[in-house]
Design a protein around this motif. Structure first.
Motif, short mmCIF file in Angstrom:
data_model
loop_
_atom_site.label_atom_id
_atom_site.label_comp_id
_atom_site.label_asym_id
_atom_site.label_seq_id
_atom_site.Cartn_x
_atom_site.Cartn_y
_atom_site.Cartn_z
N LEU A 90 -16.60 0.31 1.74
CA LEU A 90 -16.34 -0.85 0.89
C LEU A 90 -17.17 -2.06 1.30
O LEU A 90 -17.62 -2.84 0.44
CB LEU A 90 -14.85 -1.20 0.90
CG LEU A 90 -13.96 -0.26 0.09
CD1 LEU A 90 -12.49 -0.62 0.31
CD2 LEU A 90 -14.31 -0.29 -1.38
N LEU A 91 -17.40 -2.23 2.59
CA LEU A 91 -18.25 -3.33 3.05
C LEU A 91 -19.67 -3.16 2.51
O LEU A 91 -20.28 -4.13 2.05
CB LEU A 91 -18.27 -3.40 4.58
CG LEU A 91 -16.98 -3.84 5.26
CD1 LEU A 91 -17.10 -3.72 6.78
CD2 LEU A 91 -16.64 -5.28 4.87
N HIS A 92 -20.18 -1.94 2.55
CA HIS A 92 -21.51 -1.67 2.02
C HIS A 92 -21.55 -1.87 0.50
O HIS A 92 -22.53 -2.41 -0.04
CB HIS A 92 -21.97 -0.25 2.38
CG HIS A 92 -22.24 -0.07 3.83
ND1 HIS A 92 -23.32 -0.64 4.48
CD2 HIS A 92 -21.55 0.59 4.78
CE1 HIS A 92 -23.29 -0.32 5.76
NE2 HIS A 92 -22.22 0.43 5.97
N LEU A 93 -20.49 -1.45 -0.18
CA LEU A 93 -20.43 -1.65 -1.63
C LEU A 93 -20.40 -3.13 -2.00
O LEU A 93 -21.06 -3.56 -2.94
CB LEU A 93 -19.20 -0.95 -2.21
CG LEU A 93 -19.34 0.53 -2.46
CD1 LEU A 93 -18.00 1.15 -2.83
CD2 LEU A 93 -20.35 0.80 -3.56
N ASP A 94 -19.63 -3.91 -1.24
CA ASP A 94 -19.59 -5.35 -1.48
C ASP A 94 -20.98 -5.96 -1.33
O ASP A 94 -21.39 -6.80 -2.14
CB ASP A 94 -18.62 -6.04 -0.51
CG ASP A 94 -17.17 -5.88 -0.91
OD1 ASP A 94 -16.91 -5.55 -2.08
OD2 ASP A 94 -16.30 -6.11 -0.06
N ASP A 97 -5.89 10.24 9.50
CA ASP A 97 -5.63 9.21 8.48
C ASP A 97 -6.38 7.93 8.83
O ASP A 97 -7.01 7.31 7.98
CB ASP A 97 -4.14 8.90 8.38
CG ASP A 97 -3.32 10.01 7.76
OD1 ASP A 97 -3.89 10.81 6.98
OD2 ASP A 97 -2.11 10.09 8.06
N ARG A 98 -6.29 7.53 10.09
CA ARG A 98 -6.97 6.31 10.54
C ARG A 98 -8.48 6.42 10.40
O ARG A 98 -9.15 5.47 10.01
CB ARG A 98 -6.58 6.00 11.98
CG ARG A 98 -5.19 5.42 12.13
CD ARG A 98 -4.96 4.85 13.53
NE ARG A 98 -4.25 5.74 14.45
CZ ARG A 98 -2.98 6.09 14.37
NH1 ARG A 98 -2.25 5.66 13.38
NH2 ARG A 98 -2.42 6.87 15.25
N GLN A 99 -9.01 7.60 10.69
CA GLN A 99 -10.46 7.81 10.56
C GLN A 99 -10.90 7.70 9.11
O GLN A 99 -11.93 7.07 8.81
CB GLN A 99 -10.85 9.18 11.12
CG GLN A 99 -10.77 9.27 12.63
CD GLN A 99 -11.06 10.68 13.14
OE1 GLN A 99 -11.15 11.63 12.36
NE2 GLN A 99 -11.19 10.80 14.45
N ILE A 100 -10.14 8.29 8.22
CA ILE A 100 -10.45 8.22 6.79
C ILE A 100 -10.44 6.76 6.33
O ILE A 100 -11.37 6.30 5.66
CB ILE A 100 -9.47 9.07 5.96
CG1 ILE A 100 -9.69 10.55 6.25
CG2 ILE A 100 -9.63 8.79 4.47
CD1 ILE A 100 -8.59 11.45 5.71
N ILE A 101 -9.39 6.05 6.69
CA ILE A 101 -9.27 4.65 6.30
C ILE A 101 -10.44 3.83 6.84
O ILE A 101 -11.03 3.02 6.12
CB ILE A 101 -7.91 4.07 6.76
CG1 ILE A 101 -6.78 4.71 5.94
CG2 ILE A 101 -7.88 2.55 6.64
CD1 ILE A 101 -5.39 4.46 6.49
N GLN A 102 -10.79 4.04 8.09
CA GLN A 102 -11.90 3.30 8.70
C GLN A 102 -13.22 3.59 7.98
O GLN A 102 -13.99 2.68 7.69
CB GLN A 102 -12.03 3.64 10.19
CG GLN A 102 -13.11 2.88 10.92
CD GLN A 102 -12.91 1.38 10.86
OE1 GLN A 102 -11.79 0.88 10.87
NE2 GLN A 102 -14.00 0.65 10.80
N GLN A 103 -13.47 4.85 7.68
CA GLN A 103 -14.71 5.21 6.97
C GLN A 103 -14.75 4.58 5.58
O GLN A 103 -15.80 4.08 5.15
CB GLN A 103 -14.84 6.74 6.87
CG GLN A 103 -15.10 7.43 8.18
CD GLN A 103 -16.44 7.01 8.78
OE1 GLN A 103 -17.43 6.87 8.10
NE2 GLN A 103 -16.43 6.79 10.09
N LEU A 104 -13.64 4.61 4.88
CA LEU A 104 -13.60 4.02 3.54
C LEU A 104 -13.74 2.50 3.59
O LEU A 104 -14.40 1.91 2.72
CB LEU A 104 -12.32 4.43 2.81
CG LEU A 104 -12.25 5.91 2.42
CD1 LEU A 104 -10.89 6.26 1.84
CD2 LEU A 104 -13.36 6.28 1.46
#
Length: 81
Positions: free
Chosen positions: A16-20, A5-12
């Motif tokens: 989001l940083l790249h999308l911003d 779960d933590r890995q998924i959250i970190q990747q997402l």
């Protein structure tokens, strides 16, 4: 919360940083020159098509319905004009 779960959250979060960054650059380009609209629109259309295509492809490969993770009505509210 599991490690996965933590890995998924970190990747997402990284995504989001790249999308911003891409959004900020897109906005900057539009403000600098309205003629950039066609190019920027094409880039974002290609990105979104690729994203949703990959989600669909991965779901099919794994016999999963990933589209049920986020119901369509919740997604469509972001695209109402």
């Amino acid at each position: 919360m599991s490690e996965k779960d933590r890995q998924i959250i970190q990747q997402l979060k990284q995504s989001l940083l790249h999308l911003d960054e891409a959004l900020n650059l897109s906005i900057q380009m539009l403000k600098e020159n309205e003629n950039n609209k066609k190019t920027i629109s094409a880039v974002w259309e290609e990105f979104l098509s690729t994203l949703f295509g990959r989600i669909k492809s991965k779901a099919n490969e794994n016999n999963l319905n990933l589209s049920k993770l986020i119901p369509l009505p919740k997604l469509t509210r972001f695209f109402k004009i």
